[in-house]
Design an enzyme around this catalytic site. Structure first.
Site, PDB file in Angstrom:
ATOM      1  N   HIS A  74     -26.237   4.934 -17.579  1.00  0.00           N
ATOM      2  CA  HIS A  74     -25.126   4.275 -16.868  1.00  0.00           C
ATOM      3  C   HIS A  74     -23.770   4.725 -17.414  1.00  0.00           C
ATOM      4  O   HIS A  74     -22.817   3.938 -17.464  1.00  0.00           O
ATOM      5  CB  HIS A  74     -25.237   2.752 -16.963  1.00  0.00           C
ATOM      6  CG  HIS A  74     -26.468   2.189 -16.326  1.00  0.00           C
ATOM      7  ND1 HIS A  74     -26.502   1.749 -15.028  1.00  0.00           N
ATOM      8  CD2 HIS A  74     -27.728   2.021 -16.799  1.00  0.00           C
ATOM      9  CE1 HIS A  74     -27.713   1.304 -14.739  1.00  0.00           C
ATOM     10  NE2 HIS A  74     -28.482   1.472 -15.792  1.00  0.00           N
ATOM     11  N   ASN A 124     -29.297  -4.114 -11.166  1.00  0.00           N
ATOM     12  CA  ASN A 124     -29.229  -2.845 -10.439  1.00  0.00           C
ATOM     13  C   ASN A 124     -29.130  -3.114  -8.941  1.00  0.00           C
ATOM     14  O   ASN A 124     -29.271  -4.251  -8.505  1.00  0.00           O
ATOM     15  CB  ASN A 124     -30.497  -2.015 -10.701  1.00  0.00           C
ATOM     16  CG  ASN A 124     -30.435  -1.245 -12.017  1.00  0.00           C
ATOM     17  OD1 ASN A 124     -29.361  -1.050 -12.587  1.00  0.00           O
ATOM     18  ND2 ASN A 124     -31.593  -0.806 -12.490  1.00  0.00           N
ATOM     19  N   TYR A 128     -29.359  -3.973 -25.846  1.00  0.00           N
ATOM     20  CA  TYR A 128     -27.944  -3.974 -25.445  1.00  0.00           C
ATOM     21  C   TYR A 128     -27.022  -4.296 -26.618  1.00  0.00           C
ATOM     22  O   TYR A 128     -25.970  -3.683 -26.781  1.00  0.00           O
ATOM     23  CB  TYR A 128     -27.714  -4.929 -24.266  1.00  0.00           C
ATOM     24  CG  TYR A 128     -28.292  -4.366 -22.982  1.00  0.00           C
ATOM     25  CD1 TYR A 128     -29.673  -4.254 -22.820  1.00  0.00           C
ATOM     26  CD2 TYR A 128     -27.491  -3.908 -21.958  1.00  0.00           C
ATOM     27  CE1 TYR A 128     -30.223  -3.714 -21.672  1.00  0.00           C
ATOM     28  CE2 TYR A 128     -28.034  -3.358 -20.799  1.00  0.00           C
ATOM     29  CZ  TYR A 128     -29.397  -3.265 -20.662  1.00  0.00           C
ATOM     30  OH  TYR A 128     -29.934  -2.717 -19.534  1.00  0.00           O
TER      31      TYR A 128
HETATM   32 FE1  HDE Z   1     -30.227  -0.945 -19.077  1.00  0.00          FE
HETATM   33  N1  HDE Z   1     -29.218  -0.206 -20.678  1.00  0.00           N
HETATM   34  N2  HDE Z   1     -31.949  -0.786 -20.123  1.00  0.00           N
HETATM   35  N3  HDE Z   1     -31.295  -1.517 -17.443  1.00  0.00           N
HETATM   36  N4  HDE Z   1     -28.559  -1.070 -18.032  1.00  0.00           N
HETATM   37  C1  HDE Z   1     -27.911   0.019 -20.721  1.00  0.00           C
HETATM   38  O1  HDE Z   1     -26.498  -0.599 -22.466  1.00  0.00           O
HETATM   39  C2  HDE Z   1     -32.048  -0.617 -21.442  1.00  0.00           C
HETATM   40  C3  HDE Z   1     -32.640  -1.692 -17.380  1.00  0.00           C
HETATM   41  C4  HDE Z   1     -28.408  -1.604 -16.785  1.00  0.00           C
HETATM   42  O2  HDE Z   1     -22.101  -1.164 -16.782  1.00  0.00           O
HETATM   43  C5  HDE Z   1     -27.443   0.379 -22.091  1.00  0.00           C
HETATM   44  O3  HDE Z   1     -24.254  -0.819 -22.659  1.00  0.00           O
HETATM   45  C6  HDE Z   1     -33.417  -0.715 -21.851  1.00  0.00           C
HETATM   46  C7  HDE Z   1     -33.011  -2.439 -16.214  1.00  0.00           C
HETATM   47  C8  HDE Z   1     -27.034  -1.521 -16.376  1.00  0.00           C
HETATM   48  O4  HDE Z   1     -22.029  -1.131 -18.966  1.00  0.00           O
HETATM   49  C9  HDE Z   1     -28.692   0.268 -22.948  1.00  0.00           C
HETATM   50  C10 HDE Z   1     -34.127  -0.921 -20.703  1.00  0.00           C
HETATM   51  C11 HDE Z   1     -31.827  -2.689 -15.571  1.00  0.00           C
HETATM   52  C12 HDE Z   1     -26.367  -0.918 -17.436  1.00  0.00           C
HETATM   53  C13 HDE Z   1     -29.727  -0.105 -21.925  1.00  0.00           C
HETATM   54  C14 HDE Z   1     -33.208  -0.985 -19.626  1.00  0.00           C
HETATM   55  C15 HDE Z   1     -30.767  -2.103 -16.345  1.00  0.00           C
HETATM   56  C16 HDE Z   1     -27.342  -0.662 -18.452  1.00  0.00           C
HETATM   57  C17 HDE Z   1     -26.697   1.678 -22.187  1.00  0.00           C
HETATM   58  C18 HDE Z   1     -35.629  -1.036 -20.556  1.00  0.00           C
HETATM   59  C19 HDE Z   1     -31.618  -3.421 -14.243  1.00  0.00           C
HETATM   60  C20 HDE Z   1     -24.911  -0.555 -17.501  1.00  0.00           C
HETATM   61  C21 HDE Z   1     -25.256   1.302 -22.429  1.00  0.00           C
HETATM   62  C22 HDE Z   1     -36.153  -2.188 -21.098  1.00  0.00           C
HETATM   63  C23 HDE Z   1     -32.067  -4.760 -14.224  1.00  0.00           C
HETATM   64  C24 HDE Z   1     -24.064  -1.683 -17.966  1.00  0.00           C
HETATM   65  C25 HDE Z   1     -25.229  -0.124 -22.533  1.00  0.00           C
HETATM   66  C26 HDE Z   1     -22.612  -1.293 -17.896  1.00  0.00           C
HETATM   67  C27 HDE Z   1     -27.054  -0.106 -19.696  1.00  0.00           C
HETATM   68  C28 HDE Z   1     -30.995  -0.343 -22.279  1.00  0.00           C
HETATM   69  C29 HDE Z   1     -33.614  -1.159 -18.281  1.00  0.00           C
HETATM   70  C30 HDE Z   1     -29.411  -2.178 -15.930  1.00  0.00           C
HETATM   71  C31 HDE Z   1     -29.065   1.503 -23.762  1.00  0.00           C
HETATM   72  C32 HDE Z   1     -33.943  -0.565 -23.249  1.00  0.00           C
HETATM   73  C33 HDE Z   1     -34.407  -2.885 -15.819  1.00  0.00           C
HETATM   74  C34 HDE Z   1     -26.435  -1.978 -15.054  1.00  0.00           C
HETATM   75  O5  HDE Z   1     -28.573  -0.752 -23.891  1.00  0.00           O
END
Ligand code: HDE
Length: 690
Positions: free
Chosen positions: A71, A144, A358
């Protein structure tokens, strides 16, 4: 940069107007020359002594913070949430108590795979993250634009992300999933198949952030004041309706305007056209959970709206562009674990993993546990605790008390726990054997993929098949292509057949071995189609008016008026940026020169020019592309009798259909804009064109 010079005493250091305009160093010292490094002699060596130059370069060298691992490319906007229906019976969360109350928020949309500088129209899932500054703490709903995810367990996330992002040896392909590594991973991860169906649909090429849904994905809990828990899934439904572009258009938009989505949002908000989303909840209990075909903890599954209706309880309005992209959009730190009293998590294994990830990632990106001191992350309610120090601590406690228990007088500086108001975890009974395991109830990977597919219109189904064919054709290894088709056979035989033919496979591969026999009679869910849930009017969309010398001034004006009446926008395109002289002899300036304003940037187009110019421009390449693309992308096209020549030349006189509308008066212009409420003139499309 001119810092706010308010000191700790509250007085400003700068008093005169003259001083206000003086460039200073970061330490506040006035600067006389910011353009020439101190040297010994005009042609002599530069001196390290130049503390002014060194400070400037030092700061520049450290401008970047690590981009998000996923993202990375995103766009943030401020707004508010307004409660339209109170739900105290479901949740004691303060934000859900008083109808009409507004809660400030920050929303960031993003793509997943591309790096910060990638383009907006990549085929990709869009992030839809909302931070609500409630009176009882920040609530982050980090969702999402797709209601399911690729994997069921957070431990697989690094593999998924490595597979989709650029390969480590060559550093490409960027911002796309059309490559071997991604499909290799997917073909070996059957739980991803449902999400992949969504990914290959038009959901991943939205027309604008304003026209997409958002989903919290996981099942969460709402807890009422008596401690009773209900399960909940969150939905953001755009009041603008749903709309996507066509793949061929997406490819071209990326070249014509890589910032298409962020520009769209920035412009809409600056013009006062504030996008709105309803917040809906699907609420259910253990009884429903036990009777549902799938596990409600499995994030690769939806609960169809037709089965548990979405109840609207509030709306989000985005109405305020940021002042500084870095300060807000880049530094905003969403954390799934930011919930407030009256809410709780469930045991969804993906959610549990995210709750660790996060917080961890914010420390890396923002460099300090004090990232909550940054204004965009700071709660708007009082914050009282005994945490202290660390890098960049800007909000520091006063007084001597920094521990508990203590026997000093209780006050703001000496807070204590509050068993009544404080956050309480739902006292869920837990038992089980420790082990690395996946519940049997997570084993069905195909049934809802099929349900998604059969819920689409035939046109949308064609787009899905085309997307599979496109992406898999970019895979160099035939075995990977075949493995994906073998999964599609468990989803829908006809889809597998089409993809197989599109890839030129000799014969259909055997169906993949299914961990659980798919259910084939799940009812279609109309809520899953974009086309069935499109906008009600042309409001919020954009008309491209291509004018050239001699164009009918009255019709141009009528179109402008009709667009305005509808709450839409337009841009004037002309052969030169200086504009064109219309039939009334007046020069109308242009917003775009024709090759900078291709028709892919507009939802519908109009062409108004004299017969002579129309004939001349019929051999001009950018003009030809403007028209032929608009036609191929099934756009509504308006023209007048004079301009007909260019259309006939480019499209062919026998091909002009009902989506090509000849205007002769003001009323025709309004009727044309009204007809553009339909997303496109779909009758024109044959699958191979789109
Ligand atoms: Fe994320 N995800 N994610 N994700 N995600 C990040 O956090 C992570 C997942 C989502 O506009 C990171 O600040 C793991 C699902 C959005 O700043 C990180 C897993 C969904 C955003 C991270 C998921 C998301 C992130 C990278 C699997 C939808 C952007 C930078 C368990 C429900 C937020 C940050 C923004 C961002 C980890 C799966 C949505 C690395 C470990 C499922 C919208 O922490």
């Amino acid at each position: 940069m001119s810092n706010d010079k308010t000191g700790s005493s509250g007085e400003t250091h700068q008093t005169t107007k003259d001083a206000d305009q003086t460039l200073t160093s970061a330490q506040g010292a006035p600067i006389a020359d910011d353009q020439n490094w101190l040297t010994a002699g005009a042609r002599g060596p530069q001196l390290l002594e130049d503390h002014i130059a060194r400070e400037k370069i030092f700061h520049f060298d450290h401008e970047r913070i690590p981009e998000r691992v996923v993202h990375a490319r995103g766009y943030g906007i401020r707004g508010h949430f307004e409660l339209t229906e109170a739900i105290p019976e479901l949740s004691s969360a303060d934000i859900f108590q008083r109808v009409g109350e507004k809660t400030p928020l920050f929303c960031r949309f993003s793509t997943v795979a591309g790096n910060k500088g990638s383009f907006d129209l990549a085929r990709d899932v869009r992030g839809f993250a909302v931070k609500m500054y409630t009176k009882e703490g920040n609530w982050d709903l980090v969702g999402n634009n797709i209601p399911v995810f690729f994997i069921q367990d957070a431990i697989k996330f690094p593999d998924l992300v490595h597979a989709v992002k650029e390969a480590p040896d060559r550093g490409f392909p960027q911002a796309q999933s059309a490559h071997d590594n991604f499909w290799d991973f997917i073909s070996l991860t059957p739980e991803a198949i449902h999400m992949v169906l969504w990914q290959m649909s038009d959901r991943t090429i939205p027309r604008s952030f304003r026209f997409m849904e958002g989903f919290g994905v996981h099942s969460f809990r709402l807890i009422n004041s008596e401690g009773k828990s209900h399960y909940v899934k969150y939905h953001w439904k755009p009041r603008q309706g749903l709309q996507s572009v066509i793949w061929n258009e997406a490819v071209k938009i990326n070249g014509a305007d890589p910032d298409f989505h962020r520009r769209d949002m920035w412009d809409a908000i600056n013009m006062g056209d504030f996008p709105e989303w309803d917040l809906g909840i699907q609420v259910f209990d253990d009884e429903f959970a036990d009777s549902f075909d799938f596990d409600i903890l499995d994030p690769t599954k939806i609960i169809p709206e037709e089965q548990v209706p979405v109840r609207i309880i509030g709306k989000m309005v985005l109405d305020n562009n940021v002042d500084n992209f870095f300060a807000e959009t880049e530094q905003v730190a969403f954390c799934t674990q930011n919930i407030v009293p009256g809410m709780d998590f469930t045991n969804d294994p993906l959610l549990q993993g995210r709750n660790f990830s996060y917080l961890d990632t914010q420390l890396k990106r923002l460099g300090s546990p004090n990232f909550t001191h940054i204004p965009v992350n700071a709660p708007h309610c009082p914050v009282r605790h005994f945490q202290q120090d660390g890098h960049m601590a800007t909000v520091n406690p006063k007084g001597r008390i920094n521990y508990e228990p203590n026997s000093w007088d209780r006050d703001e500086q000496n807070p204590r726990e509050n068993p009544e108001r404080g956050f309480k975890s739902f006292p869920e009974e837990i038992s089980g054997t420790k082990g690395r395991q996946r519940s049997e109830s997570f084993a069905d990977h195909y049934s809802q993929a099929r349900q998604f597919y059969v819920s689409q219109t035939p046109l949308e189904q064609t787009h899905i098949a085309d997307a599979f064919i496109f992406e898999l054709s970019k895979c160099e290894h035939p075995a990977i292509r075949e493995r994906v088709v073998s999964h599609l056979r468990n989803v829908y035989e006809d889809l597998a057949q089409q993809v197989s033919e599109g890839l030129g496979l000799d014969k259909l591969p055997k169906p993949a071995k299914a961990a659980r026999e798919p259910i084939t009679d799940l009812k279609p869910s109309p809520a899953l189609s974009i086309i069935k849930n499109g906008p009600a009017s042309f409001k919020g969309r954009k008309l491209g008016i291509y004018i050239a010398d001699g164009g009918n001034a009255k019709l141009v004006e009528a179109l402008q008026g009709a667009v305005k009446n509808t709450g839409a926008t337009y841009e004037i395109i002309a052969p030169h940026i200086g504009g064109a002289k219309l039939s009334d002899g007046k020069l109308m300036p242009a917003d775009q020169k024709i090759d900078g304003g291709p028709s892919v940037l507009y939802d519908a187009v109009a062409i108004l020019m004299s017969k002579k110019t129309a004939t001349k421009l019929a051999s001009d390449k950018p003009s030809q592309d403007f028209i032929s693309d608009a036609f191929a992308h099934a756009k509504f096209i308006a023209y007048d009798a004079n301009s007909r020549a260019i259309l006939e030349e480019v499209v062919g006189s026998d091909k002009l259909d009902e989506g090509c509308v000849e205007l002769s008066n003001d009323q025709d212009a309004q009727d044309f804009i009204d007809s553009c409420a339909e997303l496109r003139f779909w009758d024109r499309t044959s699958p191979s064109q789109t």
